[in-house]
Design a protein around this motif. Structure first.
Motif, PDB file in Angstrom:
ATOM      1  N   ILE A   1       0.863  -1.171   0.000  1.00  0.00           N
ATOM      2  CA  ILE A   1       0.000   0.000   0.000  1.00  0.00           C
ATOM      3  C   ILE A   1       0.905   1.228   0.000  1.00  0.00           C
ATOM      4  N   ASP A   2       0.817   2.004  -1.066  1.00  0.00           N
ATOM      5  CA  ASP A   2       1.708   3.147  -1.276  1.00  0.00           C
ATOM      6  C   ASP A   2       0.912   4.435  -1.064  1.00  0.00           C
ATOM      7  N   VAL A   3       1.218   5.127   0.037  1.00  0.00           N
ATOM      8  CA  VAL A   3       0.540   6.398   0.330  1.00  0.00           C
ATOM      9  C   VAL A   3       1.570   7.524   0.218  1.00  0.00           C
ATOM     10  N   SER A   4       2.460   7.392  -0.740  1.00  0.00           N
ATOM     11  CA  SER A   4       3.500   8.403  -0.928  1.00  0.00           C
ATOM     12  C   SER A   4       3.223   9.197  -2.199  1.00  0.00           C
TER      13      SER A   4
ATOM     14  N   THR B   1       5.155  12.462  -4.975  1.00  0.00           N
ATOM     15  CA  THR B   1       6.342  13.064  -5.607  1.00  0.00           C
ATOM     16  C   THR B   1       7.295  11.978  -6.092  1.00  0.00           C
ATOM     17  N   PHE B   2       8.594  12.051  -5.754  1.00  0.00           N
ATOM     18  CA  PHE B   2       9.577  11.157  -6.392  1.00  0.00           C
ATOM     19  C   PHE B   2      10.011   9.991  -5.507  1.00  0.00           C
ATOM     20  N   MET B   3      10.382  10.277  -4.269  1.00  0.00           N
ATOM     21  CA  MET B   3      11.129   9.326  -3.440  1.00  0.00           C
ATOM     22  C   MET B   3      10.346   8.051  -3.143  1.00  0.00           C
ATOM     23  N   GLY B   4       9.181   8.195  -2.481  1.00  0.00           N
ATOM     24  CA  GLY B   4       8.386   7.018  -2.169  1.00  0.00           C
ATOM     25  C   GLY B   4       7.894   6.295  -3.408  1.00  0.00           C
ATOM     26  N   PRO B   5       7.343   7.023  -4.403  1.00  0.00           N
ATOM     27  CA  PRO B   5       6.910   6.337  -5.619  1.00  0.00           C
ATOM     28  C   PRO B   5       8.033   5.613  -6.361  1.00  0.00           C
ATOM     29  N   TYR B   6       9.268   6.140  -6.302  1.00  0.00           N
ATOM     30  CA  TYR B   6      10.382   5.427  -6.933  1.00  0.00           C
ATOM     31  C   TYR B   6      10.627   4.109  -6.210  1.00  0.00           C
ATOM     32  N   CYS B   7      10.585   4.140  -4.873  1.00  0.00           N
ATOM     33  CA  CYS B   7      10.733   2.915  -4.089  1.00  0.00           C
ATOM     34  C   CYS B   7       9.680   1.886  -4.486  1.00  0.00           C
ATOM     35  N   THR B   8       8.426   2.303  -4.524  1.00  0.00           N
ATOM     36  CA  THR B   8       7.365   1.336  -4.799  1.00  0.00           C
ATOM     37  C   THR B   8       7.327   0.917  -6.262  1.00  0.00           C
ATOM     38  N   MET B   9       7.821   1.765  -7.180  1.00  0.00           N
ATOM     39  CA  MET B   9       7.942   1.331  -8.565  1.00  0.00           C
ATOM     40  C   MET B   9       8.936   0.179  -8.668  1.00  0.00           C
ATOM     41  N   LEU B  10      10.048   0.288  -7.941  1.00  0.00           N
ATOM     42  CA  LEU B  10      11.019  -0.804  -7.956  1.00  0.00           C
ATOM     43  C   LEU B  10      10.402  -2.089  -7.413  1.00  0.00           C
ATOM     44  N   LEU B  11       9.638  -1.972  -6.336  1.00  0.00           N
ATOM     45  CA  LEU B  11       8.983  -3.155  -5.776  1.00  0.00           C
ATOM     46  C   LEU B  11       8.004  -3.746  -6.788  1.00  0.00           C
ATOM     47  N   ALA B  12       7.286  -2.874  -7.507  1.00  0.00           N
ATOM     48  CA  ALA B  12       6.367  -3.364  -8.539  1.00  0.00           C
ATOM     49  C   ALA B  12       7.121  -4.055  -9.669  1.00  0.00           C
ATOM     50  N   GLN B  13       8.252  -3.491 -10.066  1.00  0.00           N
ATOM     51  CA  GLN B  13       9.040  -4.101 -11.133  1.00  0.00           C
ATOM     52  C   GLN B  13       9.565  -5.472 -10.722  1.00  0.00           C
ATOM     53  N   TRP B  14       9.755  -5.675  -9.447  1.00  0.00           N
ATOM     54  CA  TRP B  14      10.251  -6.962  -8.949  1.00  0.00           C
ATOM     55  C   TRP B  14       9.125  -7.906  -8.573  1.00  0.00           C
ATOM     56  N   GLY B  15       7.883  -7.540  -8.905  1.00  0.00           N
ATOM     57  CA  GLY B  15       6.782  -8.483  -8.796  1.00  0.00           C
ATOM     58  C   GLY B  15       5.711  -8.157  -7.789  1.00  0.00           C
ATOM     59  N   ALA B  16       5.899  -7.145  -6.947  1.00  0.00           N
ATOM     60  CA  ALA B  16       4.901  -6.835  -5.932  1.00  0.00           C
ATOM     61  C   ALA B  16       3.655  -6.217  -6.553  1.00  0.00           C
TER      62      ALA B  16
ATOM     63  N   VAL C   1       1.245  -3.290  -6.155  1.00  0.00           N
ATOM     64  CA  VAL C   1       1.306  -1.991  -5.488  1.00  0.00           C
ATOM     65  C   VAL C   1      -0.012  -1.249  -5.705  1.00  0.00           C
ATOM     66  N   ILE C   2      -0.654  -0.892  -4.610  1.00  0.00           N
ATOM     67  CA  ILE C   2      -1.875  -0.091  -4.646  1.00  0.00           C
ATOM     68  C   ILE C   2      -1.510   1.321  -4.229  1.00  0.00           C
ATOM     69  N   LYS C   3      -1.644   2.252  -5.145  1.00  0.00           N
ATOM     70  CA  LYS C   3      -1.292   3.650  -4.891  1.00  0.00           C
ATOM     71  C   LYS C   3      -2.534   4.383  -4.394  1.00  0.00           C
ATOM     72  N   VAL C   4      -2.478   4.852  -3.164  1.00  0.00           N
ATOM     73  CA  VAL C   4      -3.584   5.595  -2.573  1.00  0.00           C
ATOM     74  C   VAL C   4      -3.341   7.080  -2.819  1.00  0.00           C
ATOM     75  N   GLU C   5      -4.278   7.717  -3.526  1.00  0.00           N
ATOM     76  CA  GLU C   5      -4.135   9.134  -3.861  1.00  0.00           C
ATOM     77  C   GLU C   5      -5.281   9.941  -3.262  1.00  0.00           C
ATOM     78  N   ALA C   6      -4.965  11.162  -2.878  1.00  0.00           N
ATOM     79  CA  ALA C   6      -5.961  12.091  -2.359  1.00  0.00           C
ATOM     80  C   ALA C   6      -6.692  12.759  -3.508  1.00  0.00           C
ATOM     81  N   PRO C   7      -7.846  13.396  -3.247  1.00  0.00           N
ATOM     82  CA  PRO C   7      -8.488  14.180  -4.302  1.00  0.00           C
ATOM     83  C   PRO C   7      -7.496  15.168  -4.917  1.00  0.00           C
ATOM     84  N   GLY C   8      -7.430  15.178  -6.234  1.00  0.00           N
ATOM     85  CA  GLY C   8      -6.428  15.968  -6.933  1.00  0.00           C
ATOM     86  C   GLY C   8      -5.256  15.127  -7.388  1.00  0.00           C
TER      87      GLY C   8
END
Length: 427
Positions: A11-14, A16-31, A33-40
């Protein structure tokens, strides 16, 4: 062989760059990833968004392979859905400051109460316990605070590295920390709490080779690394362009001295070992720059390759798309995005198993998601019934494209595919 993180839910509640880059790598390695976004949505959606679709190029790159759920965490209903998602997750990642994490139910205590086996990974600007702990931080701030900007500018004054070096380095550290925590969780059965502070991560990153004499207590010499501090350390100008040449070992310097017809230099005491060469690096780099100017880039590349001396022509970012090596290894893949059409994106570079790249056996990273594209699917997977979902959508706690208080019809058409919806881009 499948991807090593298959079956891991993040569950990715990050943003900009840093957290999403981390979770993109995890997704590329098979995880998953559910990205939780606020309105906007994630603010990065708007960077370079020349089409006005909230799908800018940075977002398209760093959020590949994720599913987007829009939750208004200021509402009780939104926080309740998030708690359900956390209860079924292996990893929770966020880059919220401590007070915001507490308020939204994303503190380590709250996450582990909801899911005692979860890995809670929080990106912070500064580690807890110090006087900077509650300060906001971005890449530029951390480049300055960690010493990177001063080293980059040298005697000419501080300068930033012209890429988000801190964000991406700390994101990579976060991905490694999550993997270590998952290993610990699997060994003990207990959840893990991970804090990834930007300043401390980048200070350690810088000090690896820059600490110099300050490794010793008391200091045995100045801080810094003479080779990288040399004003002559830069791509060399050739007769027709520029070339990067990195001569490091004894054998490489002997080969270079022979190449320029001065093999006797290898026997001079000041050039004989890496210690002496580092102390006289300005002289050596001045010599290197002078010699490079005597031949063309292609002539030098052929000669240096023959002698096994590391060198590369200086590419622009645009040159990467036609680089013969990246082309041969299939580094870029073409994907069809449902709203943006054909895209060209870099593959993940790490190889697992016998297949050279995931794409070589038909697998592709899913596209970067539209805002709230997967809200309904994820809500159902979390166990919400249709009545609950309808109530959450009506209240705006759960966002669904084309519905909800934050959605408006722009009146435009989208390439003949029907109406284009401007969704959740207003406060």
């Amino acid at each position: 062989m499948g991807f090593p993180l298959a079956g891991v839910r993040v569950i990715d509640v990050s943003s900009t760059f840093m957290g999403p880059y981390c979770t993109m790598l995890l997704a590329q390695w098979g995880a998953e990833v559910i990205k939780v976004e606020a309105p906007g949505g994630d603010v990065v959606r708007k960077i370079g968004d020349v089409r006005g679709t909230s799908m800018g190029p940075v977002f398209l790159n760093v959020n590949r392979g994720k599913r987007s759920v829009l939750l208004d965490l200021k509402q009780d209903g939104g926080r309740a859905v998030l708690e359900r998602l956390v209860a079924g997750a292996d990893v929770v990642v966020h880059n919220l400051r401590p007070e915001a994490a507490e308020r939204l139910g994303l503190s380590a205590d709250a996450v582990l109460r909801a899911n005692p086996r979860a890995v809670h990974c929080a990106f912070r600007g500064f580690a807890a316990g110090g006087p900077y702990a509650d300060r906001p931080a971005y890449d530029d701030v951390i480049q300055a605070a960690s010493g990177m900007a001063a080293v980059q500018g040298g005697a000419g004054g501080a300068e930033y590295v012209r890429t988000a070096a801190a964000d991406k380095t700390v994101g990579l550290m976060g991905a490694a920390a999550v993997l270590a925590a998952l290993r610990g969780r699997d060994a003990t059965g207990e959840g893990q709490v991970v804090e990834v502070p930007m300043l401390e991560t980048m200070a350690g990153f810088m000090l690896l080779e820059q600490q110099g004499g300050w490794v010793f207590d008391p200091p045995a010499g100045p801080a810094g690394y003479a080779r990288t501090a040399s004003p002559h350390r830069r791509p060399c100008r050739t007769k027709d362009g520029h070339l990067a040449v990195m001569i490091y070992t004894d054998a490489q310097w002997r080969a270079f001295f022979a190449c320029i017809g001065r093999p006797e230099l290898a026997g001079e005491p000041k050039y004989r070992t890496i210690r002496e060469r580092t102390e006289h690096i300005d002289e050596l780099y001045a010599l290197l720059n002078a010699e490079m100017a005597t031949r063309t880039t292609d002539e030098w590349l052929a000669e240096l390759e023959r002698r096994d001396v590391p060198a590369a022509r200086v590419n622009t970012v645009t040159d990467l798309f036609t680089d013969p090596h990246l082309t041969a290894t299939g580094f870029f893949e073409k994907v069809d995005h449902p709203s943006e059409g054909p895209l060209r994106l870099p593959r993940q570079p790490v190889r697992f198993g016998p297949a050279p790249f995931p794409g070589d056996h038909g697998e592709r990273m899913p596209h970067a998601p539209l805002l709230g594209e997967h809200s309904l699917d994820v809500a159902r997977e979390a166990g919400l019934d249709e009545h609950e979902i309808e109530r959450l959508v009506t209240s705006g706690a759960l966002g669904v494209p084309g519905r909800g208080r934050h959605t408006q019809d722009t009146g435009e058409t989208n390439g003949g595919q029907g109406r284009r919806w401007q969704t959740w881009n207003t406060p």
